[in-house]
Scaffold this motif. Structure first.
Motif, PDB file in Angstrom:
ATOM      1  N   GLU A 162       0.837  -1.202   0.000  1.00  0.00           N
ATOM      2  CA  GLU A 162       0.000   0.000   0.000  1.00  0.00           C
ATOM      3  C   GLU A 162       0.878   1.261   0.000  1.00  0.00           C
ATOM      4  OE1 GLU A 162      -2.845  -0.267   3.102  1.00  0.00           O
ATOM      5  OE2 GLU A 162      -3.818   1.652   2.642  1.00  0.00           O
ATOM      6  N   ILE A 177       1.169   4.227  -3.072  1.00  0.00           N
ATOM      7  CA  ILE A 177       0.979   5.663  -2.864  1.00  0.00           C
ATOM      8  C   ILE A 177       2.236   6.435  -3.270  1.00  0.00           C
ATOM      9  CG2 ILE A 177       0.685   7.431  -1.074  1.00  0.00           C
ATOM     10  CD1 ILE A 177      -1.901   5.993  -1.837  1.00  0.00           C
ATOM     11  N   LYS A 187       2.338   6.712  -7.105  1.00  0.00           N
ATOM     12  CA  LYS A 187       1.202   7.454  -7.664  1.00  0.00           C
ATOM     13  C   LYS A 187       1.339   8.950  -7.409  1.00  0.00           C
ATOM     14  CE  LYS A 187      -3.854   7.878  -7.594  1.00  0.00           C
ATOM     15  NZ  LYS A 187      -5.128   7.291  -7.118  1.00  0.00           N
ATOM     16  N   ASP A 213      -7.344   8.310  -1.573  1.00  0.00           N
ATOM     17  CA  ASP A 213      -6.988   6.890  -1.620  1.00  0.00           C
ATOM     18  C   ASP A 213      -7.034   6.225  -0.248  1.00  0.00           C
ATOM     19  OD1 ASP A 213      -5.899   6.013  -4.449  1.00  0.00           O
ATOM     20  OD2 ASP A 213      -5.282   8.085  -4.146  1.00  0.00           O
TER      21      ASP A 213
END
Length: 626
Positions: free
Chosen positions: A400, A404, A407, A510
């Motif tokens: 995870e 992030i 992105k 997100d």
């Protein structure tokens, strides 16, 4: 033993020893730091995992590589809680304690439940060892243990006799006594010897005499239980009903390493892991060093600063760049982390928290780096921070965090802690279809490339050095918006500062909404984060089973917080924040959401016990069910 589910004592033919069924049991191996207690505990854990129990472990050992023998400071312990149902913690108190010397007995006896099984190596209760443990006399010769099931076994003598045929010297032969104790426990809990024998053969294959000695000691311990008839009963903990799948036992550090490799595969990027060895994060480096076939490169730097700077360089070069560290190492990395924020490059910083400040408690757990992770750099330097909640969850939290990072083109801090890193639990190995690819699109077109032109989430393009005609400036000096040229214009600095802040704040898109276990509003909400999840959830579950009205919110994303968190908190009259520090999350919640909170803080180098939290809940709720 307090965890018995019933009184269904029965015989198990052909042996006459009664067997008592338990829903769960907690066992602790304790001895000198050179007695192999961590090894004995890990083998008992692996065998229980293969048997199908749900498990949770808590290794606890001194920071010194070789603490003074026989002293209270040199005691090493390994606790395993295994069960036929889902469990979240290694247990508060233990049902069975194995004490290999007087110091181990003195340190660990307070944690043995009344009526629990106490196995001691009586050979080590010599005058010298008793003096080192600060006993005035031999406690085994008193009635001090009348409230326990005491079994005095000459473990050292029995081990030396069992391994005599191998020809090992007395010193080397004596080192096998941990396997003798393990054999006794295997008999006591109906565990199979074969998995550990296979492990011994593989581990000591190049030293046949050592392998044979450990095998013989293990079998001798088991046979002692089988033949001596001093034990009044054996115990049976059936397999747990876990989600179908293939499982392996995994520590938090192992899960983090696998998460890093998996994230690299999902992103189609080589992995660069640069770090400086530091307890309790070093194991991540060790694990990754054996994974070169997955396009992993590890770099042991000369210090923490060099490691972090190398990670910034690897991110610039286009790798999935990761570093791991702990408390004081995190402090040293902060300037280079700021460089990562300024250059807006994706990278992952894993902080395995330990007791601080300074060198502090290197092998003990704590959650006191939250402020350091969120606020610990010069300038306005925001970055996202999340925390894993269990050893197995370290795998998912790592992926995870990597998702992030690429992105939003930013460093991400993943917080674990010593308790999660060294503890273990069953991990269901995910099927490939359960893993979502991490999309990455590098800048390649010189006609449209602008180094600091932002996309819809505020991220700048990731241009790999060497891409034709995409030359651009990189470094810690402020850049001009869009062009990326060095720029000292005051208005530009304010604009770029806002861009960076808005990008990190936008990550909330997100971040899943905060969930609540229990009623969504009411009188009392217990809030936790990181490795406190298991103890808090178990305490709240038990309180609710007793009719108390209490809810639980475990916060995974600590910066930015989930979008609905403020609204959710205000639905409760009282908020209790449980954390292994002096109130760092509590401070942030009060500052961000203007809510009043209560704090339950523990900084003893040990995780919360379920009873710590349950007693606090009883005090707040008046001990009354609704």
């Amino acid at each position: 033993m307090g965890t018995a589910t019933g009184t269904d004592v029965h015989s198990d033919p052909p042996r006459a020893t009664p067997i008592r069924e338990l829903a769960q049991a907690a066992v602790r191996f304790a001895g000198d730091s050179g007695d192999g207690m961590q090894l004995a505990g890990s083998q008992f854990t692996a065998t229980s995992a293969m048997f199908g129990n749900d498990i949770a472990t808590f290794p606890d050992f001194p920071a010194e590589i070789r603490a003074p023998m026989g002293t209270l400071a040199g005691v090493s312990g390994f606790q395993i809680n295994f069960a036929s149902r889902r469990i979240f913690t290694p247990g508060d108190r233990v049902d069975v304690l194995v004490a290999m010397n007087p110091a181990a007995l003195k340190v660990n006896l307070p944690d043995l439940v009344e009526g629990g099984v106490l196995i001691v190596n009586e050979d080590e209760f010599t005058p010298a060892n008793l003096q080192r443990a600060q006993y005035d006399g031999n406690p085994l010769e008193t009635d001090a243990f009348r409230n326990y099931q005491l079994y005095k076994i000459p473990v050292t003598t029995q081990t030396l006799g069992a391994v005599r045929e191998t020809g090992l010297g007395q010193r080397d032969a004596g080192r096998c006594k941990n396997f003798y104790a393990l054999g006794v426990l295997f008999w006591l809990f109906e565990r199979q010897l074969e998995p550990t024998i296979r492990w011994i053969n593989a581990k000591f294959g190049k030293a046949p005499a050592v392998a044979a000695a450990n095998r013989l000691a293990l079998e001798a311990g088991y046979n002692f239980g089988e033949t001596t008839e001093i034990f009044g009963e054996r115990f049976r903990v059936r397999p747990a009903q876990l989600e179908p799948g293939t499982y392996r036992n995994i520590t938090g550090n192992q899960a983090t390493a696998l998460g890093i490799v998996t994230a690299g595969e999902l992103a189609g990027k080589p992995v660069f892991y640069g770090s400086y060895p530091i307890t309790p994060a070093s194991e991540i480096l060790h694990e990754l060093s054996g994974m070169k076939t997955f396009d992993v490169r590890v770099f042991q730097a000369e210090d923490e600063i060099a490691a972090m700077c190398a990670v910034v360089g690897a991110a610039f070069a286009g790798a999935l760049a990761v570093t791991g560290t702990s408390g004081p190492g995190m402090a040293l990395k902060q300037e280079a982390i700021g460089l990562g924020v300024m250059t807006e490059l994706p990278m992952l910083i894993v902080n395995v928290q330990r007791g601080g400040p300074s060198t502090g408690l290197p092998t003990k757990t704590e959650q006191s780096d939250l402020w350091q992770a969120i606020l610990g750099r010069n300038g306005d330097c925001p970055l996202p921070v999340l925390a894993a909640q269990s050893p197995a969850d370290c795998f998912w939290a790592t992926i995870e965090a990597a998702r992030i990072a690429v992105k939003y083109m930013t460093p991400v801090v993943l917080l674990t802690d010593g308790y999660l890193a060294q503890g273990s639990e069953p991990w269901r190995i995910p099927a490939p279809a359960e893993l979502t690819p991490i999309p990455i699109q590098h800048a390649t077109d010189p006609l449209t490339f602008k180094p600091f032109q932002r996309n819809e989430v505020g991220a700048r393009p990731w241009a790999i050095p060497g891409t034709p005609n995409l030359r651009h400036r990189i470094g810690g000096l402020e850049k001009e918006d869009v062009t990326g040229n060095v720029c000292y214009v005051p208005e530009n600095h304010q604009r770029m500062t806002l861009h960076r802040a808005r990008k990190i704040a936008g990550i909330v898109r997100d971040v899943p909404d905060q969930e609540v276990y229990g009623e969504p509003e009411g009188d009392l909400l217990v809030v936790s984060w990181g490795g406190t999840f298991g103890a808090v959830r178990t305490a709240v579950e038990r309180a609710r089973e007793d009719g108390q009205v209490v809810s639980h919110a475990h916060i995974r994303w600590l910066h930015p917080f989930p979008q609905n968190l403020g609204t959710l908190l205000k639905r409760f009259r009282r908020i209790l924040v449980c954390e292994l520090n002096m109130g760092q999350l509590e401070f942030l919640l009060r500052g961000n959401f203007l809510v009043d909170t209560l704090g339950l803080h523990k900084v003893q180098g040990r995780p919360f016990r379920v009873s710590d939290i349950r007693e606090h809940l009883d005090a707040l709720l008046g001990g009354q069910a609704s």
